[in-house]
Design a protein around this motif. Structure first.
Motif, short mmCIF file in Angstrom:
data_model
loop_
_atom_site.label_atom_id
_atom_site.label_comp_id
_atom_site.label_asym_id
_atom_site.label_seq_id
_atom_site.Cartn_x
_atom_site.Cartn_y
_atom_site.Cartn_z
N PHE A 35 -10.79 -11.72 12.13
CA PHE A 35 -9.54 -12.37 11.76
C PHE A 35 -9.31 -13.62 12.61
CE2 PHE A 35 -8.99 -7.71 11.83
CZ PHE A 35 -8.84 -7.46 10.47
N PRO A 36 -8.88 -14.73 12.01
CA PRO A 36 -8.37 -15.85 12.81
C PRO A 36 -7.03 -15.41 13.41
CG PRO A 36 -9.03 -16.59 10.60
CD PRO A 36 -9.00 -15.08 10.60
N TRP A 37 -6.96 -15.25 14.73
CA TRP A 37 -5.85 -14.54 15.35
C TRP A 37 -5.56 -15.14 16.72
CZ3 TRP A 37 -6.35 -8.49 15.59
CH2 TRP A 37 -5.25 -7.92 16.22
N LEU A 38 -4.39 -15.73 16.85
CA LEU A 38 -3.97 -16.28 18.13
C LEU A 38 -2.88 -15.42 18.74
CD1 LEU A 38 -3.78 -20.09 17.25
CD2 LEU A 38 -5.61 -18.86 18.45
N ILE A 39 -2.86 -15.41 20.06
CA ILE A 39 -1.81 -14.71 20.81
C ILE A 39 -1.16 -15.73 21.73
CG2 ILE A 39 -1.31 -12.92 22.51
CD1 ILE A 39 -3.36 -11.19 21.19
N LEU A 40 0.16 -15.83 21.62
CA LEU A 40 0.94 -16.74 22.44
C LEU A 40 1.75 -15.91 23.43
CD1 LEU A 40 0.56 -18.08 19.51
CD2 LEU A 40 2.34 -19.64 20.27
N ASN A 83 0.51 -13.66 9.21
CA ASN A 83 1.24 -12.54 9.79
C ASN A 83 1.66 -12.99 11.19
OD1 ASN A 83 -0.75 -9.71 8.53
ND2 ASN A 83 0.50 -11.18 7.46
N ILE A 84 2.95 -12.96 11.46
CA ILE A 84 3.48 -13.35 12.77
C ILE A 84 4.32 -12.18 13.27
CG2 ILE A 84 4.93 -14.98 14.02
CD1 ILE A 84 4.18 -17.06 11.84
N ALA A 85 3.97 -11.68 14.47
CA ALA A 85 4.64 -10.47 14.94
C ALA A 85 4.69 -10.44 16.47
CB ALA A 85 3.92 -9.23 14.43
N ALA A 86 5.72 -9.77 16.96
CA ALA A 86 5.85 -9.47 18.38
C ALA A 86 6.17 -7.99 18.48
CB ALA A 86 6.96 -10.30 19.01
N LEU A 87 5.15 -7.19 18.79
CA LEU A 87 5.36 -5.74 18.84
C LEU A 87 5.59 -5.28 20.27
CD1 LEU A 87 2.67 -4.63 16.27
CD2 LEU A 87 5.08 -5.04 15.89
N LEU A 100 -4.04 -15.18 10.59
CA LEU A 100 -4.24 -15.71 9.25
C LEU A 100 -5.05 -14.69 8.45
CD1 LEU A 100 -3.75 -18.13 7.39
CD2 LEU A 100 -5.93 -19.05 8.17
N ARG A 101 -4.48 -14.24 7.35
CA ARG A 101 -5.09 -13.17 6.55
C ARG A 101 -5.55 -13.72 5.20
NH1 ARG A 101 -3.30 -8.09 7.67
NH2 ARG A 101 -5.19 -7.56 6.54
N HIS A 102 -6.45 -12.97 4.57
CA HIS A 102 -6.84 -13.28 3.19
C HIS A 102 -7.25 -11.99 2.50
CE1 HIS A 102 -11.23 -12.93 3.82
NE2 HIS A 102 -10.96 -13.41 5.01
N ALA A 103 -7.05 -11.97 1.19
CA ALA A 103 -7.44 -10.79 0.40
C ALA A 103 -8.92 -10.56 0.63
CB ALA A 103 -7.15 -11.03 -1.08
N GLY A 104 -9.26 -9.34 0.90
CA GLY A 104 -10.66 -9.01 1.16
C GLY A 104 -11.04 -9.03 2.63
N ASP A 105 -10.11 -9.41 3.54
CA ASP A 105 -10.49 -9.34 4.95
C ASP A 105 -10.62 -7.88 5.35
OD1 ASP A 105 -7.96 -8.33 5.99
OD2 ASP A 105 -7.21 -10.37 6.29
N ALA A 106 -11.07 -7.63 6.55
CA ALA A 106 -11.45 -6.28 6.98
C ALA A 106 -10.31 -5.26 6.96
CB ALA A 106 -12.05 -6.35 8.38
N ALA A 107 -9.06 -5.72 6.91
CA ALA A 107 -7.94 -4.78 6.92
C ALA A 107 -7.03 -4.92 5.70
CB ALA A 107 -7.10 -4.98 8.19
N TRP A 108 -7.28 -5.91 4.87
CA TRP A 108 -6.37 -6.23 3.75
C TRP A 108 -6.11 -5.03 2.87
CZ3 TRP A 108 -3.71 -10.66 2.96
CH2 TRP A 108 -3.07 -10.80 1.72
N PRO A 109 -4.88 -4.79 2.47
CA PRO A 109 -3.63 -5.49 2.79
C PRO A 109 -2.88 -4.85 3.96
CG PRO A 109 -3.20 -3.95 1.02
CD PRO A 109 -4.67 -3.81 1.39
N LYS A 110 -3.52 -3.95 4.67
CA LYS A 110 -2.87 -3.26 5.79
C LYS A 110 -2.73 -4.19 7.00
CE LYS A 110 -5.15 1.02 4.42
NZ LYS A 110 -6.18 1.97 4.80
N PRO A 111 -1.90 -3.79 7.97
CA PRO A 111 -1.84 -4.54 9.22
C PRO A 111 -3.19 -4.46 9.95
CG PRO A 111 0.02 -3.02 9.04
CD PRO A 111 -0.93 -2.70 7.93
N VAL A 112 -3.45 -5.43 10.80
CA VAL A 112 -4.75 -5.48 11.49
C VAL A 112 -4.85 -4.47 12.63
CG1 VAL A 112 -5.14 -7.88 10.90
CG2 VAL A 112 -3.99 -7.34 13.05
#
Length: 142
Positions: A35-40, A83-87, A100-112
């Motif tokens: 997943f293209p995934w950044l953490i701030l 998907n933007i989240a602060a858990l 950044l998600r797309h249909a068919g990614d490794a977790a789609w449509p569930k959370p990563v």
């Protein structure tokens, strides 16, 4: 009175590749090539929740979240949904996930989170992704 220094949680440090220090946040690429995934992470000591930031810091955080989202969208044009989240349930230090998600990614449509097995970047692919994201990073709103 001494103000404590900002320290990045060791789990966030271990799970990310450093991208940049923005005006408020340390930004890292999550070490999961699926997943293209950044953490701030706001570089403010002892912050656990969004309301712990001042109003000015909250506005700056939103600017940096927007910059991260735009950079991912430009660097990875196949993305369909942000998907933007602060858990913070596992790591209490305030940190924002921008994925950044797309249909068919490794977790789609569930959370990563906790979906499948993480695929760490190779050194070369991490450098390529970091370079692509950096070339698209822009803090302006226009």
């Amino acid at each position: 009175m001494n103000t404590p220094a900002f320290t990045l949680d060791h789990r966030l440090a271990a799970d990310t590749h450093f991208l940049l220090d923005a005006p408020l946040c340390r930004v890292g690429l999550m070490d999961d090539a699926r997943f293209p995934w950044l953490i701030l992470v706001p570089c403010v000591p002892l912050v656990r929740e969004w309301p712990d930031l001042s109003a000015i810091q909250q506005v700056q955080l939103q600017v940096e979240i927007n910059a991260a989202a735009r950079a991912l969208q430009q660097a990875f044009p196949h993305g369909e949904k942000l998907n933007i989240a602060a858990l913070g349930n596992v790591v209490p230090q305030l940190h924002i996930h921008v994925i950044l998600r797309h249909a068919g990614d490794a977790a789609w449509p569930k959370p990563v989170w906790n979906e499948g097995v993480r695929e760490p970047y190779s050194r070369e692919s991490a450098l390529q992704s970091l370079s692509a994201i950096m070339s698209c990073w822009n803090l302006s709103d226009d």
